[in-house]
Design an enzyme around this catalytic site. Structure first.
Site, PDB file in Angstrom:
ATOM      1  N   TYR A 177      27.978  62.704  -4.119  1.00 51.26           N
ATOM      2  CA  TYR A 177      26.592  62.442  -3.715  1.00 51.26           C
ATOM      3  C   TYR A 177      25.653  62.545  -4.924  1.00 51.26           C
ATOM      4  O   TYR A 177      26.107  62.635  -6.057  1.00 51.26           O
ATOM      5  CB  TYR A 177      26.202  63.380  -2.554  1.00 51.26           C
ATOM      6  CG  TYR A 177      27.049  63.063  -1.330  1.00 51.26           C
ATOM      7  CD1 TYR A 177      26.956  61.808  -0.718  1.00 51.26           C
ATOM      8  CD2 TYR A 177      27.987  63.960  -0.845  1.00 51.26           C
ATOM      9  CE1 TYR A 177      27.757  61.486   0.374  1.00 51.26           C
ATOM     10  CE2 TYR A 177      28.795  63.646   0.248  1.00 51.26           C
ATOM     11  CZ  TYR A 177      28.674  62.403   0.856  1.00 51.26           C
ATOM     12  OH  TYR A 177      29.472  62.068   1.914  1.00 51.26           O
ATOM     13  N   ARG A 315      38.124  71.624   9.014  1.00 53.41           N
ATOM     14  CA  ARG A 315      38.629  70.989  10.238  1.00 53.41           C
ATOM     15  C   ARG A 315      39.162  71.971  11.278  1.00 53.41           C
ATOM     16  O   ARG A 315      38.874  71.803  12.474  1.00 53.41           O
ATOM     17  CB  ARG A 315      39.666  69.919   9.859  1.00 53.41           C
ATOM     18  CG  ARG A 315      38.999  68.702   9.219  1.00 53.41           C
ATOM     19  CD  ARG A 315      39.957  67.842   8.432  1.00 53.41           C
ATOM     20  NE  ARG A 315      40.371  68.502   7.198  1.00 53.41           N
ATOM     21  CZ  ARG A 315      41.045  67.907   6.228  1.00 53.41           C
ATOM     22  NH1 ARG A 315      41.390  66.634   6.355  1.00 53.41           N
ATOM     23  NH2 ARG A 315      41.389  68.576   5.134  1.00 53.41           N
TER      24      ARG A 315
HETATM   25  C1  FMN Z   1      34.220  65.620   9.551  1.00 50.40           C
HETATM   26  C2  FMN Z   1      33.980  66.225   8.202  1.00 50.40           C
HETATM   27  C3  FMN Z   1      32.677  66.354   7.739  1.00 50.40           C
HETATM   28  C4  FMN Z   1      32.423  66.940   6.489  1.00 50.40           C
HETATM   29  N1  FMN Z   1      31.135  67.106   6.088  1.00 50.40           N
HETATM   30  C5  FMN Z   1      30.869  67.751   4.924  1.00 50.40           C
HETATM   31  C6  FMN Z   1      29.522  68.034   4.549  1.00 50.40           C
HETATM   32  O1  FMN Z   1      28.559  67.757   5.263  1.00 50.40           O
HETATM   33  N2  FMN Z   1      29.322  68.653   3.357  1.00 50.40           N
HETATM   34  C7  FMN Z   1      30.368  68.993   2.527  1.00 50.40           C
HETATM   35  O2  FMN Z   1      30.148  69.544   1.447  1.00 50.40           O
HETATM   36  N3  FMN Z   1      31.644  68.768   2.891  1.00 50.40           N
HETATM   37  C8  FMN Z   1      31.924  68.173   4.063  1.00 50.40           C
HETATM   38  N4  FMN Z   1      33.230  67.999   4.450  1.00 50.40           N
HETATM   39  C9  FMN Z   1      34.317  68.627   3.672  1.00 50.40           C
HETATM   40  C10 FMN Z   1      34.635  70.016   4.236  1.00 50.40           C
HETATM   41  O3  FMN Z   1      33.587  70.929   3.975  1.00 50.40           O
HETATM   42  C11 FMN Z   1      35.941  70.611   3.651  1.00 50.40           C
HETATM   43  O4  FMN Z   1      35.785  70.788   2.264  1.00 50.40           O
HETATM   44  C12 FMN Z   1      37.148  69.733   3.907  1.00 50.40           C
HETATM   45  O5  FMN Z   1      37.218  69.354   5.267  1.00 50.40           O
HETATM   46  C13 FMN Z   1      38.448  70.438   3.512  1.00 50.40           C
HETATM   47  O6  FMN Z   1      38.615  71.637   4.205  1.00 50.40           O
HETATM   48  P1  FMN Z   1      39.610  71.745   5.502  1.00 50.40           P
HETATM   49  O7  FMN Z   1      40.979  71.261   5.037  1.00 50.40           O
HETATM   50  O8  FMN Z   1      39.622  73.202   5.850  1.00 50.40           O
HETATM   51  O9  FMN Z   1      39.062  70.855   6.557  1.00 50.40           O
HETATM   52  C14 FMN Z   1      33.502  67.384   5.686  1.00 50.40           C
HETATM   53  C15 FMN Z   1      34.810  67.229   6.157  1.00 50.40           C
HETATM   54  C16 FMN Z   1      35.059  66.676   7.396  1.00 50.40           C
HETATM   55  C17 FMN Z   1      36.481  66.578   7.892  1.00 50.40           C
END
Ligand code: FMN
Length: 345
Positions: A177, A315
């Site tokens: 971003y 997630r």
């Molecule tokens: C649906 C979705 C929305 C996300 N929105 C953001 C966000 O708004 N800001 C951000 O920094 N990361 C965002 N991410 C990344 C997550 O914060 C996180 O780093 C990523 O899902 C990996 O972690 P996990 O394997 O525990 O899901 C998003 C990820 C997903 C799946």
């Protein structure tokens, strides 16, 4: 379990455990981009986390790149967020607001027909998600005075977040971003004081950090970075030196924490000499939050190995509002599935 132990970020913010809810964009704000009662209930259910970091939240009207993402620039939005902060606090939780500008990751459909803005006119290849068949278009390069006014927007957003009752903010410097676009050579071709050298490419971020910390305090300011380019971004040789420079500058600032922005933190990057979190840990001396594909066992193990201090879960927190209770009770988790994004439970 270390994960379930209290953790003091600093003299002003202390967390009841080391499990962080990662920022997750859900696109459920109302049509005025105001966070709703439903959103406050969603966060309330997750207040057992040591720290909730909210979904990315727009610092201004021109910061938008996805449908129905909330903002923090109007009175209605501040009032809307108060519902969330008061419910989370009533449950003994802590909550930071992630503040965000998407830069080139947008489209005129979100910007009243205007082009997206970016450090330079370098187009993101690909389709705009959730917008039928639209392609990204070439953004307009920001004028120097406009860059300065966006720094001011970050400062105002941080003050608004405190007014809305947040315990702090996370500056979204990750995931391709606007801030990340300034840090990378591929997207920053400027020749004013915000581009051309690694010091100049770092200036936008460092001035935002200074403006926000002066406004609300270092104890209430966190930062997310993606030293490994992996999403909406291309790596150019030498970008890693910009990140080393920034981390070195941040070492003196005592921020609340630094947070890895990545989806899969087992990925190793040649130019970082390891994973994104390993790179942050090696070059930064304060609190590090890891994120990206972790489960609680792996997080626990890595905290014991001193690879990081806090674990952000994304997630699995969508699929399990009671994630912390399940970890405590050693109860099997519900598996995450993309279809869960369709409703806010
Ligand atoms: C649906 C979705 C929305 C996300 N929105 C953001 C966000 O708004 N800001 C951000 O920094 N990361 C965002 N991410 C990344 C997550 O914060 C996180 O780093 C990523 O899902 C990996 O972690 P996990 O394997 O525990 O899901 C998003 C990820 C997903 C799946």
């Amino acid at each position: 379990m270390k994960l379930l132990e209290e953790y003091r970020l600093n003299a002003k913010v202390s967390l009841k455990n080391r499990i962080v809810m990662a920022p997750l964009t859900r696109s459920f704000a109302d049509d005025n981009l105001v966070p709703t009662e439903e959103i406050s209930n969603y966060y309330e259910k997750r207040a057992d986390a040591g720290l909730i970091i909210t979904e990315a939240t727009m610092i201004s009207r021109s910061a938008q790149g996805y449908p129905n993402t909330p903002g923090i620039y109007s009175k209605e939005q501040i009032a809307g967020w108060k519902k969330t902060t008061s419910k989370v606090h009533a449950k003994g939780g802590k909550i930071f607001l992630q503040i965000w500008h998407v830069g080139r990751v947008s489209h005129p459909i979100y910007l009243d027909g205007q082009p997206a803005v970016a450090p330079s006119a370098v187009k993101l290849e690909g389709r705009v998600p959730r917008a039928d068949d639209l392609q990204y278009e070439t953004p307009r390069a920001l004028e120097t005075h406009e860059v300065e006014s966006i720094i001011e927007d970050f400062r105002t957003a941080a003050l608004n977040a405190i007014e809305a009752g947040f315990d702090g903010v996370e500056i979204h410097g990750a995931n391709g971003y606007l801030i990340d676009q300034f840090l990378h050579q591929h997207t920053n071709k400027r020749n004013d004081k915000f581009g051309g050298s690694l010091e100049n490419r770092s200036r936008f971020l460092l001035q935002i950090v200074d403006a926000v910390t002066k406004a609300i305090g270092v104890e209430r300011t966190g930062l997310r970075l993606s030293p490994g380019a992996y999403f909406n971004m291309e790596h150019t040789k030498g970008d890693e030196l910009t990140f080393k420079f920034i981390l070195n500058m941040l070492n003196d600032k005592n921020l609340a924490y630094l947070h890895t922005g990545i989806f899969d933190d087992s990925m190793s990057f040649d130019y970082l000499g390891g994973t994104a979190t390993e790179f942050l840990r090696e070059n930064y001396s304060g609190t590090v939050i890891a994120s990206g594909g972790y489960n609680s066992d792996k997080g626990e193990q890595d905290i014991h190995l001193n690879k990081f201090d806090l674990l952000a879960i994304g997630r699995p927190f969508i699929a399990n509002p009671d994630y912390v209770a399940k970890v405590k009770g050693n109860i099997e988790l519900t598996a995450y599935d993309e279809s869960m994004l369709g409703s806010l439970v």
